[in-house]
Design a protein around this motif. Structure first.
Motif, mmCIF file in Angstrom:
data_model
loop_
_atom_site.group_PDB
_atom_site.id
_atom_site.type_symbol
_atom_site.label_atom_id
_atom_site.label_comp_id
_atom_site.label_asym_id
_atom_site.label_seq_id
_atom_site.Cartn_x
_atom_site.Cartn_y
_atom_site.Cartn_z
ATOM 1 N N UNK A 66 0.836 -1.201 0.000
ATOM 2 C CA UNK A 66 0.000 0.000 0.000
ATOM 3 C C UNK A 66 0.873 1.254 0.000
ATOM 4 N N UNK A 69 3.781 2.960 -3.547
ATOM 5 C CA UNK A 69 3.760 4.105 -4.476
ATOM 6 C C UNK A 69 4.195 5.424 -3.830
ATOM 7 N N UNK A 70 4.041 5.526 -2.493
ATOM 8 C CA UNK A 70 4.449 6.769 -1.824
ATOM 9 C C UNK A 70 5.961 6.804 -1.565
ATOM 10 N N UNK A 72 8.326 6.938 -3.224
ATOM 11 C CA UNK A 72 8.991 7.339 -4.458
ATOM 12 C C UNK A 72 9.610 8.692 -4.200
ATOM 13 N N UNK A 73 10.800 8.837 -4.581
ATOM 14 C CA UNK A 73 11.460 10.107 -4.382
ATOM 15 C C UNK A 73 10.915 11.130 -5.371
ATOM 16 N N UNK A 99 7.042 5.971 -11.187
ATOM 17 C CA UNK A 99 5.754 6.176 -10.527
ATOM 18 C C UNK A 99 4.740 5.145 -11.020
ATOM 19 N N UNK A 103 3.001 2.171 -8.794
ATOM 20 C CA UNK A 103 1.540 2.115 -8.701
ATOM 21 C C UNK A 103 1.021 0.729 -9.087
#
Lengths: 161, 115
Positions: A66, A69-70, A72-73, A99, A103
């Protein structure tokens, strides 16, 4: 690349997500060791211990997927090292690819983790093992396939990574 | 989590997130899609940044915005878009029915023999 070349904000994010990964690993190992001890002392039976581990591993996978995806730089190329407009475009393209990859991976891994946990609770042992690995296998296959596809597309556009 | 709900409650911000799904965009490219001033768009971007739904990076003189949604936040955005669209259509349909209901008696008053 030396640590000094990494912008502070990016370094902070890296440390945060490394800490999160270490925490997840520690929890997984800790719960595994606890259930082994509890089984040895006769507090729980082997079946319950196995099922508890299945649920914990499945839920941790779902939670981690979950958040993937966050994790990610801002741009996968550090902005301080970008010299011109062409490099900026390439960096944005790379970030878009990363990205998309994160996702797709998150969207397939999270249900795989939930399926793993649910089968660990409700299904007979052999079904839980087969079904859990099948769900995970599908998620990994999609992840690898998508990564290859985006990599080829990026390479065709920009010529190099 | 409150910040996420607040960010997703506004249709302009939801549209920004939908646009960023296609690719990362500069603040200027995003602003072109909305008939509001730059300061208003900057305020929307700030809400999205505070909620952790977008990441902003400065490249040269441009600020590039990139989507940063978890899977659950992505699903929430989908639900918000779905119910937001439905609610807007219902509101528009209700407004149309009310207008027609007001017009029909008014029209009937004027109908009738003109002798």
């Amino acid at each position: 690349m030396s640590e000094d070349a990494v912008p502070p904000a990016v370094r902070k994010q890296l440390h945060k997500y490394i800490a999160l990964a270490v925490a997840f690993g520690t929890v997984t190992i800790g719960i595994g060791l606890l259930s082994v001890q509890a089984r040895k002392q006769g507090l729980i039976d082997p079946e319950l211990s196995w099922r508890a581990n299945q649920v914990i591993v499945g839920l941790l996978l779902a939670v981690y997927a979950n958040l993937l995806p966050k994790m990610l730089l801002a741009t996968s190329r550090f902005t301080d090292s970008i010299r011109d407009a062409a490099e900026a475009k390439a960096a944005v393209g790379f970030s878009a690819a990363m990205s998309g990859f994160a996702r797709v991976t998150g969207w397939f891994m999270m249900p795989a983790g939930l399926v793993w946990a649910a089968l660990g609770v409700f299904a007979p042992r052999d079904v839980a093992v087969t079904g859990g690995y099948a769900a995970l296998g599908i998620a990994v296959a999609v992840m690898i396939g998508y990564a290859l596809w985006r990599s080829v597309a990026y390479y065709r556009t920009w010529g190099s990574f | 989590m409150n910040a996420v709900f607040k960010a997703l409650a506004d249709p302009t911000r939801r549209k920004v997130l939908e646009l960023l799904r296609q690719r990362p965009m500069t603040a200027g490219e995003l602003s072109e899609h909305f008939p509001v001033s730059r300061p208003t768009m900057s305020a929307h971007f700030a809400v999205l940044r505070e909620a952790g739904l977008v990441e902003a990076s400065k490249i040269g003189t441009s600020i590039i915005y990139q989507l940063k949604l978890s899977v659950l936040e992505d699903a929430l955005l989908g639900f918000a878009q779905l119910f937001g669209i439905d609610a807007a259509e219902r509101a528009a349909a209700d407004a149309t029915h009310e207008t027609e209901a007001e017009l029909i008696p008014a029209n009937r008053k004027h109908k009738g023999p003109t002798k």
